[in-house]
Design an enzyme around this catalytic site. Sequence first.
Site, PDB file in Angstrom:
ATOM      1  N   ALA A  64      38.701  46.346  39.789  1.00 18.86           N
ATOM      2  CA  ALA A  64      38.901  47.117  38.555  1.00 18.86           C
ATOM      3  C   ALA A  64      39.728  48.359  38.860  1.00 18.86           C
ATOM      4  O   ALA A  64      39.650  48.917  39.960  1.00 18.86           O
ATOM      5  CB  ALA A  64      37.549  47.498  37.978  1.00 18.86           C
ATOM      6  N   GLY A 108      36.214  43.649  41.385  1.00 13.75           N
ATOM      7  CA  GLY A 108      36.639  42.749  40.302  1.00 13.75           C
ATOM      8  C   GLY A 108      37.552  41.638  40.796  1.00 13.75           C
ATOM      9  O   GLY A 108      37.646  40.581  40.163  1.00 13.75           O
ATOM     10  N   GLU A 111      35.245  39.105  41.978  1.00  9.71           N
ATOM     11  CA  GLU A 111      34.595  38.536  40.789  1.00  9.71           C
ATOM     12  C   GLU A 111      35.549  37.614  40.019  1.00  9.71           C
ATOM     13  O   GLU A 111      35.132  36.588  39.488  1.00  9.71           O
ATOM     14  CB  GLU A 111      34.093  39.672  39.892  1.00  9.71           C
ATOM     15  CG  GLU A 111      32.939  40.420  40.555  1.00  9.71           C
ATOM     16  CD  GLU A 111      32.600  41.715  39.847  1.00  9.71           C
ATOM     17  OE1 GLU A 111      33.508  42.572  39.730  1.00  9.71           O
ATOM     18  OE2 GLU A 111      31.454  41.872  39.410  1.00  9.71           O
ATOM     19  N   GLU A 131      31.664  48.176  45.181  1.00  5.93           N
ATOM     20  CA  GLU A 131      31.414  49.121  44.082  1.00  5.93           C
ATOM     21  C   GLU A 131      30.370  50.179  44.433  1.00  5.93           C
ATOM     22  O   GLU A 131      30.414  51.300  43.930  1.00  5.93           O
ATOM     23  CB  GLU A 131      30.952  48.364  42.830  1.00  5.93           C
ATOM     24  CG  GLU A 131      32.008  47.483  42.183  1.00  5.93           C
ATOM     25  CD  GLU A 131      32.043  46.069  42.704  1.00  5.93           C
ATOM     26  OE1 GLU A 131      31.471  45.798  43.787  1.00  5.93           O
ATOM     27  OE2 GLU A 131      32.652  45.213  42.034  1.00  5.93           O
TER      28      GLU A 131
END
Length: 257
Positions: A64, A108, A111, A131
């Site tokens: 992200a 991310g 992910e 994270e």
Amino acid sequence: MAYEHIVPKVAGRAGIVTLARGKLNPLSKDLLTELTDALVKYDQNPEIRCMVIFGGDTVYCAGADIKEMVESAFADAFAADSFGAVSDAIQSCRKPIITGVLGPALGGGCELAMMCDIIIAGESAQFGQPEINLGIIAGIGGTQRLTRAIGKAKSMEMHLTGRRMTATEAEQNGLVSRVVADDEVKSEVMKLADLITRQPPLAVIALKEAINRAEEVSLREGLLHERRLFHSLFATNDRAEGMQAFVEKRTAVFKGH
Ligand code: COA
């Protein structure tokens, strides 16, 4: 929609999306909107039978966009249901998605790879959920998908420490289906995609639906669902063609009906 951060391309019956946001591909809202748009369009396009996602050549994806999130407050994230729409849209795609990972796939990025149905990793691939180092936790499925893929203890360790897993470790633990040399990742992914596009399309969709059930419902429900899908495929012309071709010792030609 005009795409600025991804490059879509169709090869045969495979719909490809390559992330193209600098060297690291941080997942900004705009990138994720474009990615979702492209995948949903491929999924709805009857000419497309399989989808492919590629990240960068040295870094798959840095996760992200931290710079975009740095000023975010709880209310912003909650009101926008940050990452909810993209996660739901990709998860709802009915056609298989294959990804090829080169270099780090972090946060991310990891992910995103795990949202795909098959991961082919290059030797340089690394997977991590760092994270925790930012004071947050994974928010696009990491705690759920990594745990289902590699088990609780290892997932817990990965998330709590933020350490990266190598391609070999990822393969040994069932996160990726295969490790190949870096310079073979793209061709291996495309070979696989090409093979899938020549399989009977309705059976392909049924398979994805059935296998995904294995992670979501009880064994009894999953077995029943599989059996009903199996029965329903006897209603297709492709089933007749596949079996007839076998008996006649020729290659089946599947038409998707
Ligand atoms: N979001 C926004 N910017 C990012 C970013 C991210 N997820 N990851 C890296 N960047 C930025 C860096 O801040 C740096 O910006 P600058 O040029 O303004 O200084 C630039 O990208 C290059 O980063 P750098 O760390 O120097 O590149 P690298 O090639 O040495 O390392 C990574 C690449 C991906 C391994 C490393 O950047 C990294 O670990 N990123 C963070 C991953 C992460 O925590 N993801 C979870 C996000 S929730």
